[in-house]
Design a protein around this motif. Structure first.
Motif, PDB file in Angstrom:
ATOM      1  N   PRO A  31       0.871  -1.370  -0.122  1.00  0.00           N
ATOM      2  CA  PRO A  31       0.102  -0.084   0.164  1.00  0.00           C
ATOM      3  C   PRO A  31       0.801   1.458   0.048  1.00  0.00           C
ATOM      4  CG  PRO A  31      -0.076  -0.830   2.284  1.00  0.00           C
ATOM      5  CD  PRO A  31       0.750  -1.858   1.135  1.00  0.00           C
ATOM      6  N   ASP A  32       0.351   2.413  -0.354  1.00  0.00           N
ATOM      7  CA  ASP A  32       0.954   3.586  -0.561  1.00  0.00           C
ATOM      8  C   ASP A  32       0.960   4.056   1.117  1.00  0.00           C
ATOM      9  OD1 ASP A  32       2.038   6.034  -1.024  1.00  0.00           O
ATOM     10  OD2 ASP A  32       0.454   7.025  -2.204  1.00  0.00           O
ATOM     11  N   PHE A  33       1.709   3.702   1.708  1.00  0.00           N
ATOM     12  CA  PHE A  33       1.621   4.138   3.207  1.00  0.00           C
ATOM     13  C   PHE A  33       2.831   4.785   3.738  1.00  0.00           C
ATOM     14  CE2 PHE A  33       2.160   2.808   7.876  1.00  0.00           C
ATOM     15  CZ  PHE A  33       0.685   2.825   8.152  1.00  0.00           C
ATOM     16  N   ARG A  34       2.529   5.763   4.293  1.00  0.00           N
ATOM     17  CA  ARG A  34       3.618   6.692   4.752  1.00  0.00           C
ATOM     18  C   ARG A  34       3.728   7.158   6.060  1.00  0.00           C
ATOM     19  NH1 ARG A  34       4.317  10.095  -0.891  1.00  0.00           N
ATOM     20  NH2 ARG A  34       4.636   8.333  -2.335  1.00  0.00           N
ATOM     21  N   VAL A  35       4.578   6.993   6.707  1.00  0.00           N
ATOM     22  CA  VAL A  35       4.605   7.356   8.193  1.00  0.00           C
ATOM     23  C   VAL A  35       5.161   8.699   8.431  1.00  0.00           C
ATOM     24  CG1 VAL A  35       5.335   6.738  10.292  1.00  0.00           C
ATOM     25  CG2 VAL A  35       4.893   4.925   8.760  1.00  0.00           C
ATOM     26  N   GLU A  36       4.140   9.516   9.285  1.00  0.00           N
ATOM     27  CA  GLU A  36       4.714  10.871   9.655  1.00  0.00           C
ATOM     28  C   GLU A  36       5.501  10.784  11.094  1.00  0.00           C
ATOM     29  OE1 GLU A  36       2.923  15.245  10.831  1.00  0.00           O
ATOM     30  OE2 GLU A  36       1.484  13.721   9.729  1.00  0.00           O
ATOM     31  N   VAL A  37       6.557  10.855  10.942  1.00  0.00           N
ATOM     32  CA  VAL A  37       7.453  10.905  12.450  1.00  0.00           C
ATOM     33  C   VAL A  37       7.320  12.107  13.259  1.00  0.00           C
ATOM     34  CG1 VAL A  37       9.642  10.033  13.406  1.00  0.00           C
ATOM     35  CG2 VAL A  37       8.844   8.990  11.144  1.00  0.00           C
ATOM     36  N   THR A  38       7.036  11.775  14.421  1.00  0.00           N
ATOM     37  CA  THR A  38       7.213  12.972  15.676  1.00  0.00           C
ATOM     38  C   THR A  38       7.555  12.179  16.710  1.00  0.00           C
ATOM     39  OG1 THR A  38       5.006  12.574  16.215  1.00  0.00           O
ATOM     40  CG2 THR A  38       4.964  14.055  14.242  1.00  0.00           C
ATOM     41  N   PRO A  39       8.029  13.067  17.698  1.00  0.00           N
ATOM     42  CA  PRO A  39       8.512  12.505  18.968  1.00  0.00           C
ATOM     43  C   PRO A  39       7.256  11.680  19.694  1.00  0.00           C
ATOM     44  CG  PRO A  39       8.987  14.771  18.931  1.00  0.00           C
ATOM     45  CD  PRO A  39       7.971  14.543  17.738  1.00  0.00           C
ATOM     46  N   ALA A  40       5.966  12.058  19.355  1.00  0.00           N
ATOM     47  CA  ALA A  40       4.936  11.350  20.085  1.00  0.00           C
ATOM     48  C   ALA A  40       4.841   9.823  19.485  1.00  0.00           C
ATOM     49  CB  ALA A  40       3.508  11.907  20.028  1.00  0.00           C
ATOM     50  N   THR A 108      16.810  -4.201  11.176  1.00  0.00           N
ATOM     51  CA  THR A 108      17.289  -2.884  11.390  1.00  0.00           C
ATOM     52  C   THR A 108      17.412  -2.117  10.045  1.00  0.00           C
ATOM     53  OG1 THR A 108      19.571  -3.285  11.055  1.00  0.00           O
ATOM     54  CG2 THR A 108      18.790  -3.913  13.133  1.00  0.00           C
ATOM     55  N   PRO A 109      17.564  -0.945  10.207  1.00  0.00           N
ATOM     56  CA  PRO A 109      17.468  -0.133   8.896  1.00  0.00           C
ATOM     57  C   PRO A 109      18.674  -0.074   8.075  1.00  0.00           C
ATOM     58  CG  PRO A 109      17.501   1.575  10.610  1.00  0.00           C
ATOM     59  CD  PRO A 109      17.383   0.407  11.364  1.00  0.00           C
ATOM     60  N   ASP A 110      19.491  -1.109   8.049  1.00  0.00           N
ATOM     61  CA  ASP A 110      20.291  -1.207   7.188  1.00  0.00           C
ATOM     62  C   ASP A 110      19.800  -1.642   5.912  1.00  0.00           C
ATOM     63  OD1 ASP A 110      23.170  -1.900   6.522  1.00  0.00           O
ATOM     64  OD2 ASP A 110      22.589  -3.861   6.026  1.00  0.00           O
ATOM     65  N   VAL A 111      20.491  -0.794   4.743  1.00  0.00           N
ATOM     66  CA  VAL A 111      19.784  -1.075   3.318  1.00  0.00           C
ATOM     67  C   VAL A 111      20.257  -2.430   2.693  1.00  0.00           C
ATOM     68  CG1 VAL A 111      19.986  -0.064   1.152  1.00  0.00           C
ATOM     69  CG2 VAL A 111      20.103   1.534   3.057  1.00  0.00           C
ATOM     70  N   GLU A 112      21.414  -2.995   2.856  1.00  0.00           N
ATOM     71  CA  GLU A 112      21.768  -3.951   2.242  1.00  0.00           C
ATOM     72  C   GLU A 112      21.107  -5.508   3.036  1.00  0.00           C
ATOM     73  OE1 GLU A 112      25.835  -4.209   0.154  1.00  0.00           O
ATOM     74  OE2 GLU A 112      26.043  -3.001   2.274  1.00  0.00           O
ATOM     75  N   SER A 113      21.158  -5.472   4.278  1.00  0.00           N
ATOM     76  CA  SER A 113      20.666  -6.677   4.779  1.00  0.00           C
ATOM     77  C   SER A 113      19.518  -6.642   5.666  1.00  0.00           C
ATOM     78  CB  SER A 113      21.777  -7.209   5.828  1.00  0.00           C
ATOM     79  OG  SER A 113      22.324  -6.307   6.710  1.00  0.00           O
ATOM     80  N   GLY A 114      19.047  -5.304   5.810  1.00  0.00           N
ATOM     81  CA  GLY A 114      17.934  -5.309   6.787  1.00  0.00           C
ATOM     82  C   GLY A 114      16.770  -4.607   5.970  1.00  0.00           C
ATOM     83  N   ILE A 115      16.063  -3.757   6.662  1.00  0.00           N
ATOM     84  CA  ILE A 115      14.637  -3.342   5.836  1.00  0.00           C
ATOM     85  C   ILE A 115      15.135  -1.540   5.298  1.00  0.00           C
ATOM     86  CG2 ILE A 115      13.203  -4.720   7.237  1.00  0.00           C
ATOM     87  CD1 ILE A 115      12.612  -2.694   9.167  1.00  0.00           C
ATOM     88  N   GLY A 116      16.288  -1.338   5.472  1.00  0.00           N
ATOM     89  CA  GLY A 116      16.510   0.063   5.052  1.00  0.00           C
ATOM     90  C   GLY A 116      15.998   0.498   3.786  1.00  0.00           C
ATOM     91  N   GLY A 117      16.090  -0.630   2.789  1.00  0.00           N
ATOM     92  CA  GLY A 117      15.629  -0.079   1.493  1.00  0.00           C
ATOM     93  C   GLY A 117      14.027  -0.443   1.211  1.00  0.00           C
ATOM     94  N   TRP A 118      13.496  -0.886   2.379  1.00  0.00           N
ATOM     95  CA  TRP A 118      11.804  -1.368   2.126  1.00  0.00           C
ATOM     96  C   TRP A 118      11.225   0.241   2.370  1.00  0.00           C
ATOM     97  CZ3 TRP A 118       9.579  -6.180   4.199  1.00  0.00           C
ATOM     98  CH2 TRP A 118      10.582  -7.321   3.880  1.00  0.00           C
ATOM     99  N   THR A 119       9.845   0.301   1.720  1.00  0.00           N
ATOM    100  CA  THR A 119       9.144   1.393   1.674  1.00  0.00           C
ATOM    101  C   THR A 119       8.289   1.103   3.006  1.00  0.00           C
ATOM    102  OG1 THR A 119       7.302   0.454   0.495  1.00  0.00           O
ATOM    103  CG2 THR A 119       8.970   1.704  -0.811  1.00  0.00           C
ATOM    104  N   ASP A 120       7.680   1.986   3.622  1.00  0.00           N
ATOM    105  CA  ASP A 120       6.702   1.978   4.760  1.00  0.00           C
ATOM    106  C   ASP A 120       5.551   1.177   4.431  1.00  0.00           C
ATOM    107  OD1 ASP A 120       8.188   3.709   6.133  1.00  0.00           O
ATOM    108  OD2 ASP A 120       6.792   5.709   5.762  1.00  0.00           O
ATOM    109  N   GLY A 121       5.140   1.008   3.096  1.00  0.00           N
ATOM    110  CA  GLY A 121       4.033   0.087   2.751  1.00  0.00           C
ATOM    111  C   GLY A 121       4.508  -1.322   2.991  1.00  0.00           C
ATOM    112  N   GLU A 122       5.669  -1.509   2.239  1.00  0.00           N
ATOM    113  CA  GLU A 122       6.359  -2.917   2.260  1.00  0.00           C
ATOM    114  C   GLU A 122       6.328  -3.529   3.645  1.00  0.00           C
ATOM    115  OE1 GLU A 122       8.765  -2.760  -1.986  1.00  0.00           O
ATOM    116  OE2 GLU A 122       9.573  -2.145  -0.137  1.00  0.00           O
ATOM    117  N   ILE A 123       6.851  -2.710   4.593  1.00  0.00           N
ATOM    118  CA  ILE A 123       7.068  -3.190   5.968  1.00  0.00           C
ATOM    119  C   ILE A 123       5.809  -3.200   6.732  1.00  0.00           C
ATOM    120  CG2 ILE A 123       7.912  -2.463   8.085  1.00  0.00           C
ATOM    121  CD1 ILE A 123       9.953  -0.911   6.940  1.00  0.00           C
TER     122      ILE A 123
END
Length: 262
Positions: A31-40, A108-123
């Motif tokens: 899905p076209d899912f995008r997370v808005e990051v805030t401290p809360a 972890t958000p490592d691009v090569e071995s983790g989920i760093g290259g995934w979109t929010d929707g893919e996760i």
């Protein structure tokens, strides 16, 4: 007649394989899912990851020399694989002789071995629908089937918190499952129909039911018929699920209001 029967069997087997490997797992585009990051959002995500979903219990190595086996850093980078020679190593992995090899992934958000290259929707799709970035089914030791009702708000907070962690390069061996398990688990994923609304916290019973499910209380405290992901409805929270811990087997407690429960 024999040639006809053979031809029918060949066609049936070929059709079955085409269906299994061409159309399973059932899925929708991420899905076209995008997370808005805030401290809360980060604070709420940390609460969910550490205290409700317990992501580090499976996705981090555990120190079983200490009570309850707390996660060891680096957090989220995977843990030793389960395979045919695996000995019982504690809660959630209390089995030996696993039919194949299964390695818990680096989240972890490592691009090569983790989920760093995934979109929010893919996760989000992986967490709630059991489908990886490459369209493959996730093995249901990852309890995505308990997370299908997780609200967009909560899954977004989880994603935000995971992305805030230090990236760790930790490549995991590929999954190898024996027959028929390598086919059976592909039938499990089921795509969501659309967005998932949050449960009002003012409705304490409904919200408590929601939390108890995504916290996997049902998973440990409700019996299941072998091969089923959903619990036996009339045994909800009644306990009796075995967990192998070293040389001992412990059974989950009855959480109902029955006199034998809590």
């Amino acid at each position: 007649a024999l040639k006809t029967l053979t031809a029918v069997l060949v066609i049936a087997v070929a059709g079955t394989l085409i269906y299994i490997y061409g159309f399973l797992p059932r899925q929708r585009p991420a899905p076209d899912f995008r997370v808005e990051v805030t401290p809360a959002v980060l604070e709420h995500g940390e609460y969910l990851v550490k205290h409700v979903l317990l992501c580090n219990d499976c996705h981090s190595e555990r120190d079983w020399t200490l009570y309850s086996g707390p996660a060891k850093p680096p957090l989220g980078a995977g843990r030793p694989c389960m395979d045919k020679d695996t000995k019982a190593v504690g809660i959630n992995f209390g089995m030996g002789g696993f039919p194949g090899r299964l390695c818990i992934r680096n989240i972890t958000p490592d691009v090569e071995s983790g989920i760093g290259g995934w979109t929010d929707g893919e996760i989000a799709r992986a967490i709630r629908e059991g489908v990886s970035r490459d369209g493959e089914a996730l093995f249901p030791i990852m309890p995505w089937f308990m997370y299908t009702g997780m609200s967009d708000e909560d899954v977004g907070a989880v994603i935000a918190y995971l992305r805030s962690q230090p990236p760790v390069k930790s490549f995991r061996p590929d999954r190898q499952l024996d027959f028929p398990l390598n086919i059976i688990f592909r039938f499990y994923p089921k795509p969501l129909d659309g967005p998932v609304a949050a449960i009002p916290r003012s409705d304490t019973v409904a919200y408590g039911q929601y939390l108890s499910r995504i916290a996997r209380c049902e998973f440990c405290h409700t019996a299941r018929v072998r091969g089923q992901l959903e619990p036996v409805a009339d045994r909800l929270f009644s306990g009796g699920v075995p967990f192998v811990m070293g040389t001992r087997t412990q059974y989950s407690k009855n959480l109902t209001r029955h006199e034998t429960g809590v």
